[in-house]
Design an enzyme around this catalytic site. Structure first.
Site, PDB file in Angstrom:
ATOM      1  N   SER A   1      -0.298   4.538  -1.827  1.00  0.00           N
ATOM      2  CA  SER A   1       0.510   3.320  -1.810  1.00  0.00           C
ATOM      3  C   SER A   1      -0.267   2.181  -1.145  1.00  0.00           C
ATOM      4  O   SER A   1      -1.177   2.423  -0.337  1.00  0.00           O
ATOM      5  CB  SER A   1       1.812   3.584  -1.051  1.00  0.00           C
ATOM      6  OG  SER A   1       1.502   4.023   0.251  1.00  0.00           O
TER       7      SER A   1
ATOM      8  N   CYS B   1       0.392   4.889 -11.363  1.00  0.00           N
ATOM      9  CA  CYS B   1       0.066   3.516 -10.978  1.00  0.00           C
ATOM     10  C   CYS B   1      -0.204   2.645 -12.190  1.00  0.00           C
ATOM     11  O   CYS B   1      -0.332   1.439 -12.050  1.00  0.00           O
ATOM     12  CB  CYS B   1      -1.138   3.512 -10.060  1.00  0.00           C
ATOM     13  SG  CYS B   1      -2.605   4.065 -10.909  1.00  0.00           S
TER      14      CYS B   1
HETATM   15  P1  NAD Z   1       1.040   7.675  -0.086  1.00  0.00           P
HETATM   16  O1  NAD Z   1       0.413   6.382   0.271  1.00  0.00           O
HETATM   17  O2  NAD Z   1       2.321   8.039   0.552  1.00  0.00           O
HETATM   18  O3  NAD Z   1       0.029   8.891   0.268  1.00  0.00           O
HETATM   19  C1  NAD Z   1      -1.294   8.903  -0.196  1.00  0.00           C
HETATM   20  C2  NAD Z   1      -2.139   9.727   0.786  1.00  0.00           C
HETATM   21  O4  NAD Z   1      -2.142   9.099   2.060  1.00  0.00           O
HETATM   22  C3  NAD Z   1      -1.625  11.139   0.995  1.00  0.00           C
HETATM   23  O5  NAD Z   1      -2.733  12.019   1.047  1.00  0.00           O
HETATM   24  C4  NAD Z   1      -0.918  11.068   2.353  1.00  0.00           C
HETATM   25  O6  NAD Z   1      -0.978  12.276   3.069  1.00  0.00           O
HETATM   26  C5  NAD Z   1      -1.707   9.996   3.072  1.00  0.00           C
HETATM   27  N1  NAD Z   1      -0.899   9.205   4.006  1.00  0.00           N
HETATM   28  C6  NAD Z   1       0.437   8.906   3.915  1.00  0.00           C
HETATM   29  N2  NAD Z   1       0.799   8.090   4.915  1.00  0.00           N
HETATM   30  C7  NAD Z   1      -0.314   7.848   5.659  1.00  0.00           C
HETATM   31  C8  NAD Z   1      -0.596   7.060   6.825  1.00  0.00           C
HETATM   32  N3  NAD Z   1       0.355   6.361   7.418  1.00  0.00           N
HETATM   33  N4  NAD Z   1      -1.859   7.029   7.291  1.00  0.00           N
HETATM   34  C9  NAD Z   1      -2.838   7.720   6.678  1.00  0.00           C
HETATM   35  N5  NAD Z   1      -2.640   8.489   5.579  1.00  0.00           N
HETATM   36  C10 NAD Z   1      -1.402   8.561   5.081  1.00  0.00           C
HETATM   37  O7  NAD Z   1       1.150   7.708  -1.670  1.00  0.00           O
HETATM   38  P2  NAD Z   1       1.882   8.783  -2.591  1.00  0.00           P
HETATM   39  O8  NAD Z   1       3.356   8.625  -2.446  1.00  0.00           O
HETATM   40  O9  NAD Z   1       1.296  10.131  -2.385  1.00  0.00           O
HETATM   41  O10 NAD Z   1       1.418   8.297  -4.041  1.00  0.00           O
HETATM   42  C11 NAD Z   1       2.072   7.286  -4.769  1.00  0.00           C
HETATM   43  C12 NAD Z   1       1.397   5.948  -4.576  1.00  0.00           C
HETATM   44  O11 NAD Z   1       0.030   6.026  -4.968  1.00  0.00           O
HETATM   45  C13 NAD Z   1       1.993   4.860  -5.469  1.00  0.00           C
HETATM   46  O12 NAD Z   1       2.070   3.669  -4.734  1.00  0.00           O
HETATM   47  C14 NAD Z   1       0.991   4.729  -6.596  1.00  0.00           C
HETATM   48  O13 NAD Z   1       0.980   3.482  -7.249  1.00  0.00           O
HETATM   49  C15 NAD Z   1      -0.281   4.966  -5.868  1.00  0.00           C
HETATM   50  N6  NAD Z   1      -1.344   5.379  -6.775  1.00  0.00           N
HETATM   51  C16 NAD Z   1      -2.306   4.455  -7.047  1.00  0.00           C
HETATM   52  C17 NAD Z   1      -3.308   4.764  -7.930  1.00  0.00           C
HETATM   53  C18 NAD Z   1      -4.376   3.762  -8.266  1.00  0.00           C
HETATM   54  O14 NAD Z   1      -5.314   4.120  -8.946  1.00  0.00           O
HETATM   55  N7  NAD Z   1      -4.275   2.523  -7.836  1.00  0.00           N
HETATM   56  C19 NAD Z   1      -3.352   6.034  -8.534  1.00  0.00           C
HETATM   57  C20 NAD Z   1      -2.362   6.956  -8.216  1.00  0.00           C
HETATM   58  C21 NAD Z   1      -1.350   6.605  -7.335  1.00  0.00           C
END
Ligand code: NAD
Length: 495
Positions: free
Chosen positions: A233, A288
């Site tokens: 995210s 995404c």
């Molecule tokens: P997320 O941001 O909650 O988690 C992603 C990763 O970050 C996970 O491994 C998680 O453990 C870690 N994480 C979570 N909170 C954290 C923090 N505070 N500090 C450090 N690390 C932390 O995302 P999600 O819910 O797993 O995935 C969905 C999101 O990913 C959506 O917003 C989507 O658009 C995005 N996404 C983007 C792409 C792209 O190519 N731009 C591709 C796939 C998904």
């Protein structure tokens, strides 16, 4: 009838450190399948001590791996590909069962990951640097060198494809790789690590550390991590980017999205109907690159029949068979309440996913059906916030100028598509869209290898792209070498 085989026993999800399976020493959690809520796995987080211990092995192993010729490194990656291909069915079921995808979506994600692997395999032939005699007896040359140990942090929605964006390229370039999978979908990481082990990856070159925020922070802060790739995210992407760059590290952090589709009156009804519906319902909207806002241009008499094609197709989908589940129960609630709020604000519900029924036997799972909201107001929550579910918000626009103004006002910048039969209109949208990726008559404009993947604005923090040719400079250093071996009679600044 669902298309996915859900594991019928609890899988013990472990770390992969120095070629061995070990349990993290932090807190324990369970993994529940979005399909039926059943516990399918258990995992322990990696503490800062676990990270540090793994890093000692990775640093040592990278020195040998980095000094190994690329043609020897890619032999391991060829065997990795064979192992994944042999077990593709089992892996696709596993990743679907933990992420909520359908079986065919699980398979498609793995196959897209394999395309990146194939690109990495080609580097030994296409990325040969360059050498030129720049003046008499003097040559200049490029040499690509590994960075050292690199880390990648990945999201839940593509348990194999997103990690495979970076694993093959980083390893082919001679780095050691540390992967922190999503705590929501960690099971697939064990299958990928097992395939690399079988392929002969040297101990310590590939590491998997399970965990959440604390593990991520320990990885970023570790002095031996040279570069960090992140996908997730936008809020977390920004935090990771700032924390890593503050420590002087190279960071590429891909964030969320709110993708627009411009639907023009001259669009082909069949192509646009299927393309738009498949874009916002694929992976139950949890990707995404999903369409999220439909900018419907022109008079209702002309554009409504085109919109109707999308509604019909989305309405025909069967949950569990054509469209999968939502990652968590709390996310289903987020989606339901966003629909409630949009309705209160005056949106007309053309298709109501709140009324959809769970597939038989999956009543305890996380379900919502495709939802289409019409007459959404620009600037409202449904028009601007990434909801991450199968919800399409339609905004009516008088002309392309108004549509592009709305698209340009988005904080995100991942993808924009246009459906039209006019090359002139298509070219205008390509030029004016403020996104990293643009599609014409394609609902999900994901670039295929060797073309690179990456957005702009709040969809990406850092420079370069995460795959393809524009990722190579991120995962390596380019050394510039100038040499002279012969004495020259007349010397000047060029000699
Ligand atoms: P997320 O941001 O909650 O988690 C992603 C990763 O970050 C996970 O491994 C998680 O453990 C870690 N994480 C979570 N909170 C954290 C923090 N505070 N500090 C450090 N690390 C932390 O995302 P999600 O819910 O797993 O995935 C969905 C999101 O990913 C959506 O917003 C989507 O658009 C995005 N996404 C983007 C792409 C792209 O190519 N731009 C591709 C796939 C998904």
């Amino acid at each position: 009838m669902i298309t996915v085989r859900i594991p019928n026993q609890t899988i013990r999800c472990l770390n992969f450190v120095n070629g061995n399976w070990v349990q993290g020493s932090g807190e324990r959690w369970e993994i529940h399948s979005p399909y039926n809520g059943k516990s399918i796995g258990e995992c322990h987080a990696s503490t800062a001590k676990d990270v540090s211990a793994a890093m000692d092995f990775a640093v040592k192993a990278q020195k040998v791996w980095g000094a190994t010729p690329i043609k020897e490194r890619t032999r391991v990656l060829f065997a990795f590909r064979e192992s994944l291909m042999r077990d593709h069915e089992e892996i696709a079921h596993l990743k679907a069962s933990e992420s909520g995808k359908t079986y065919s979506e699980g398979l498609a994600g793995l196959m897209k990951g394999l395309e990146v692997l194939e690109y990495a395999l080609s580097l030994q032939n296409i990325d040969t640097g360059g050498k030129l005699e720049v003046s008499r007896g003097v040559t200049c040359e490029y040499r690509r060198e590994p960075l050292g140990v690199v880390a990648n942090i990945t999201p839940f929605n593509f348990p194999a494809m997103v990690p495979m964006w970076t694993i093959p390229i980083s390893l082919a370039l001679g780095n050691a790789y540390v992967w922190k999978p999503s705590e929501k979908t960690p099971l697939t990481s064990m299958r990928i690590a097992a395939a690399l082990k079988e392929a002969g990856i040297p101990d310590g070159v590939f590491t998997v550390l399970q965990g959440g925020r604390e593990t991520v922070e320990a990885i970023i802060d570790h002095p031996s991590i040279a570069a960090i790739g992140f996908v997730g995210s936008s809020s977390v992407a920004k935090q990771v980017y700032l924390r890593g760059t503050e420590k002087g590290k190279r960071v590429l952090a891909l964030g969320g999205a709110k993708n627009h589709i411009v639907l023009l009156p001259d669009a082909n009804p069949e192509i646009s109907g299927a393309g738009i519906s498949d874009s916002f319902t694929g992976c139950a909207g949890q990707r995404c690159m999903a369409a999220s806002v439909l900018l419907a241009v022109g008079d209702a008499k002309v554009i409504d029949p085109l919109i109707e094609k999308t509604v019909q197709r989305a309405a025909s989908l069967t949950l569990g068979k054509d469209m999968g589940a939502i990652i968590t129960k709390s996310q289903v609630e987020v989606l339901r309440s966003a629909i409630d709020r949009a309705e209160i604000e005056g949106a007309k519900i053309l298709l109501d996913g709140r009324k959809a029924k769970a597939p038989a036997g999956c009543e305890a799972g996380n379900w919502i059906g495709p939802t289409i909201l019409d007459n959404v107001k620009p600037g409202s929550e449904a028009a601007t916030t990434e909801l991450f579910g199968p919800i399409l918000s339609i905004i009516r626009c008088a002309d392309i100028t108004e549509a592009m103004k709305i698209e340009n006002s988005s904080a995100y910048g991942n993808a924009c598509s246009v459906f039209t039969s006019s090359g002139v209109h298509a070219e205008r949208v390509i030029r004016e869209a403020t996104t990293g990726m643009v599609g014409v008559n394609i609902g999900v404009p994901v670039p295929r290898e060797p073309f690179s993947f990456g957005g702009i604005h709040d969809s990406k923090y850092g420079h370069g792209d995460i795959t393809g040719e524009h990722s190579l400079d991120f995962w390596s250093n380019v050394k510039k070498v100038t040499q002279k071996w012969e004495k020259q009679a007349d010397s000047n600044w060029m000699s």
